[in-house]
Scaffold this active site. Structure first.
Site, PDB file in Angstrom:
ATOM      1  N   ASP A 148      72.375  16.182  42.102  1.00  0.00           N
ATOM      2  CA  ASP A 148      73.560  16.492  41.759  1.00  0.00           C
ATOM      3  C   ASP A 148      73.662  17.968  42.037  1.00  0.00           C
ATOM      4  O   ASP A 148      73.269  18.774  41.903  1.00  0.00           O
ATOM      5  CB  ASP A 148      73.790  16.350  40.191  1.00  0.00           C
ATOM      6  CG  ASP A 148      75.001  16.841  39.733  1.00  0.00           C
ATOM      7  OD1 ASP A 148      76.035  15.631  39.867  1.00  0.00           O
ATOM      8  OD2 ASP A 148      75.402  18.113  39.489  1.00  0.00           O
TER       9      ASP A 148
ATOM     10  N   TYR B 157      77.995  25.999  43.253  1.00  0.00           N
ATOM     11  CA  TYR B 157      76.392  26.495  42.800  1.00  0.00           C
ATOM     12  C   TYR B 157      75.807  27.088  44.190  1.00  0.00           C
ATOM     13  O   TYR B 157      74.743  27.720  44.153  1.00  0.00           O
ATOM     14  CB  TYR B 157      75.409  24.904  42.866  1.00  0.00           C
ATOM     15  CG  TYR B 157      75.765  24.233  41.649  1.00  0.00           C
ATOM     16  CD1 TYR B 157      76.849  24.234  40.777  1.00  0.00           C
ATOM     17  CD2 TYR B 157      75.229  22.638  41.557  1.00  0.00           C
ATOM     18  CE1 TYR B 157      77.156  23.462  39.614  1.00  0.00           C
ATOM     19  CE2 TYR B 157      75.395  22.059  40.453  1.00  0.00           C
ATOM     20  CZ  TYR B 157      76.518  22.326  39.664  1.00  0.00           C
ATOM     21  OH  TYR B 157      76.673  21.315  38.602  1.00  0.00           O
TER      22      TYR B 157
ATOM     23  N   LYS C 160      80.654  18.407  44.320  1.00  0.00           N
ATOM     24  CA  LYS C 160      82.161  18.307  43.671  1.00  0.00           C
ATOM     25  C   LYS C 160      82.801  19.588  44.308  1.00  0.00           C
ATOM     26  O   LYS C 160      82.635  20.497  45.041  1.00  0.00           O
ATOM     27  CB  LYS C 160      81.717  19.071  42.257  1.00  0.00           C
ATOM     28  CG  LYS C 160      80.557  18.330  41.587  1.00  0.00           C
ATOM     29  CD  LYS C 160      80.169  18.759  40.074  1.00  0.00           C
ATOM     30  CE  LYS C 160      79.097  18.074  39.514  1.00  0.00           C
ATOM     31  NZ  LYS C 160      77.617  19.051  39.989  1.00  0.00           N
TER      32      LYS C 160
ATOM     33  N   HIS D  73      85.617  19.093  39.905  1.00  0.00           N
ATOM     34  CA  HIS D  73      84.532  19.903  39.030  1.00  0.00           C
ATOM     35  C   HIS D  73      85.296  20.191  37.931  1.00  0.00           C
ATOM     36  O   HIS D  73      84.637  20.189  36.762  1.00  0.00           O
ATOM     37  CB  HIS D  73      84.194  21.014  39.906  1.00  0.00           C
ATOM     38  CG  HIS D  73      82.961  21.575  39.275  1.00  0.00           C
ATOM     39  ND1 HIS D  73      81.974  22.144  40.266  1.00  0.00           N
ATOM     40  CD2 HIS D  73      82.298  21.741  38.167  1.00  0.00           C
ATOM     41  CE1 HIS D  73      80.987  22.423  39.611  1.00  0.00           C
ATOM     42  NE2 HIS D  73      81.105  22.237  38.424  1.00  0.00           N
TER      43      HIS D  73
ATOM     44  N   SER E  56      65.139  21.622  36.427  1.00  0.00           N
ATOM     45  CA  SER E  56      64.140  22.411  36.279  1.00  0.00           C
ATOM     46  C   SER E  56      63.637  23.133  37.699  1.00  0.00           C
ATOM     47  O   SER E  56      63.864  22.244  38.816  1.00  0.00           O
ATOM     48  CB  SER E  56      62.986  22.067  35.515  1.00  0.00           C
ATOM     49  OG  SER E  56      61.988  22.587  35.529  1.00  0.00           O
TER      50      SER E  56
ATOM     51  N   ARG F  18      57.483  20.382  35.007  1.00  0.00           N
ATOM     52  CA  ARG F  18      58.618  19.749  34.007  1.00  0.00           C
ATOM     53  C   ARG F  18      59.554  18.881  35.008  1.00  0.00           C
ATOM     54  O   ARG F  18      59.906  17.906  34.217  1.00  0.00           O
ATOM     55  CB  ARG F  18      59.452  21.195  33.782  1.00  0.00           C
ATOM     56  CG  ARG F  18      59.032  21.985  32.554  1.00  0.00           C
ATOM     57  CD  ARG F  18      59.733  23.068  32.519  1.00  0.00           C
ATOM     58  NE  ARG F  18      59.260  23.940  31.241  1.00  0.00           N
ATOM     59  CZ  ARG F  18      59.844  25.122  30.918  1.00  0.00           C
ATOM     60  NH1 ARG F  18      60.784  25.591  31.748  1.00  0.00           N
ATOM     61  NH2 ARG F  18      59.301  25.682  29.841  1.00  0.00           N
TER      62      ARG F  18
ATOM     63  N   ASN G 239      60.186  15.467  33.300  1.00  0.00           N
ATOM     64  CA  ASN G 239      61.512  14.898  32.760  1.00  0.00           C
ATOM     65  C   ASN G 239      61.849  13.295  33.785  1.00  0.00           C
ATOM     66  O   ASN G 239      62.747  12.745  33.355  1.00  0.00           O
ATOM     67  CB  ASN G 239      62.465  15.810  33.418  1.00  0.00           C
ATOM     68  CG  ASN G 239      62.334  17.068  32.573  1.00  0.00           C
ATOM     69  OD1 ASN G 239      61.774  17.209  31.625  1.00  0.00           O
ATOM     70  ND2 ASN G 239      63.082  18.239  32.900  1.00  0.00           N
TER      71      ASN G 239
END
Ligand code: A2P
Length: 253
Positions: A43, A48, A73, A104, A225, A230, A234
């Protein structure tokens, strides 16, 4: 990994890798680790600023494009030129299409016309599915009432502490998949005593418990992360089941 059906007939991998706040080489490396771990759902978003790194990691992974579900997005400043914005995102990602293209954030009443433009991008095959993010029930209803296509997804901030249950119920009744961003509360809720106690009971971590909670509600969590341990942790959430009484306990948080 489990998959959930979208209203387009396609399936979405039930757990995705969120990339908000990952940048530069750190983002590239994290996405490589995620793909090595087994994540097949990424994603990102134009805002970003990491589409290039995400795309390069996908390419260098050697995986088949068709085996990875990729979302980006549309930012509100591009609402007047969605085709140009999506093509620019695709160029940065190095892709011919995205699996999911999301509005978004909502902005006033521009969405109905905008939605028609997104439907056109879907017909052109540039986005296999289209959806929204941060939409309220009221805005979704307005969109659904005036559009030919229902959004496939509504991506919202969602944890047991931050849960608009009427909204998630509405989405699920409408066949709109709920995606959860910041599903770990940005790391701030992992010390909760109830979560810690339950995590111990299932020999899992609080983060894993929260992700499992999402999956059992048929929500698609998008944990982020930058650390390999992690990222792996996850993803290790498919081998246990939270029992109904404990689900209710987490719901009540
Ligand atoms: P980091 O990137 O340093 O690993 P969310 O997905 O809810 O936005 O949460 C992301 C935040 O939670 C990041 O600060 C991330 O830190 C941290 N985080 C991600 N996974 C875990 C985990 N399994 N245990 C503890 N903290 C985690």
């Amino acid at each position: 990994m489990e998959k959930f059906p979208l209203n387009t007939g396609a399936n979405i991998p039930s757990l995705g890798f969120g990339t908000w706040q990952l940048h530069g080489e750190g983002c590239y490396q994290a996405v490589r680790w995620a793909l090595e771990t087994g994540y097949r759902h990424l994603d990102t978003a134009r805002i970003y600023g990491n589409e290039e790194q995400v795309g390069r990691a996908v390419k260098d992974s050697g995986l088949k494009r068709a085996d990875i579900f990729i979302t980006t997005k549309l930012w509100p400043s591009d609402f007047w030129q969605p085709a140009r914005a999506l093509k620019a995102s695709l160029a940065r990602l190095g892709l011919d299409y995205v699996d999911l293209y999301l509005i978004h954030w909502p902005r006033w009443s521009a969405e109905v016309k905008l939605w028609r433009d997104l439907e056109e991008l879907r017909h052109q095959g540039l986005a296999k599915a289209i959806g929204v993010s941060n939409f309220s029930q009221e805005l979704l209803t307005k969109l659904i009432d005036s559009a030919a296509t229902k959004p496939a997804v509504n991506q919202i901030e969602l944890t047991p502490y931050h849960w608009d249950k009427p909204l998630t119920d509405f989405c699920q009744e409408q066949g709109i998949v709920v995606e959860a961003y910041s599903p770990l509360g940005r790391g701030n809720i992992l010390k909760d005593p109830v979560l810690t106690r339950l995590a111990n009971k299932y020999a899992k971590t609080p983060a894993q418990l929260l992700l499992r909670w999402n999956l059992q509600h048929t929500f698609v969590p998008l944990p982020k992360s930058g650390h390999q341990d992690r990222i792996k942790q996850n993803f290790d959430v498919f081998d246990f089941q939270i029992d109904p009484a404990d689900m209710s306990l987490v719901d009540s948080l």
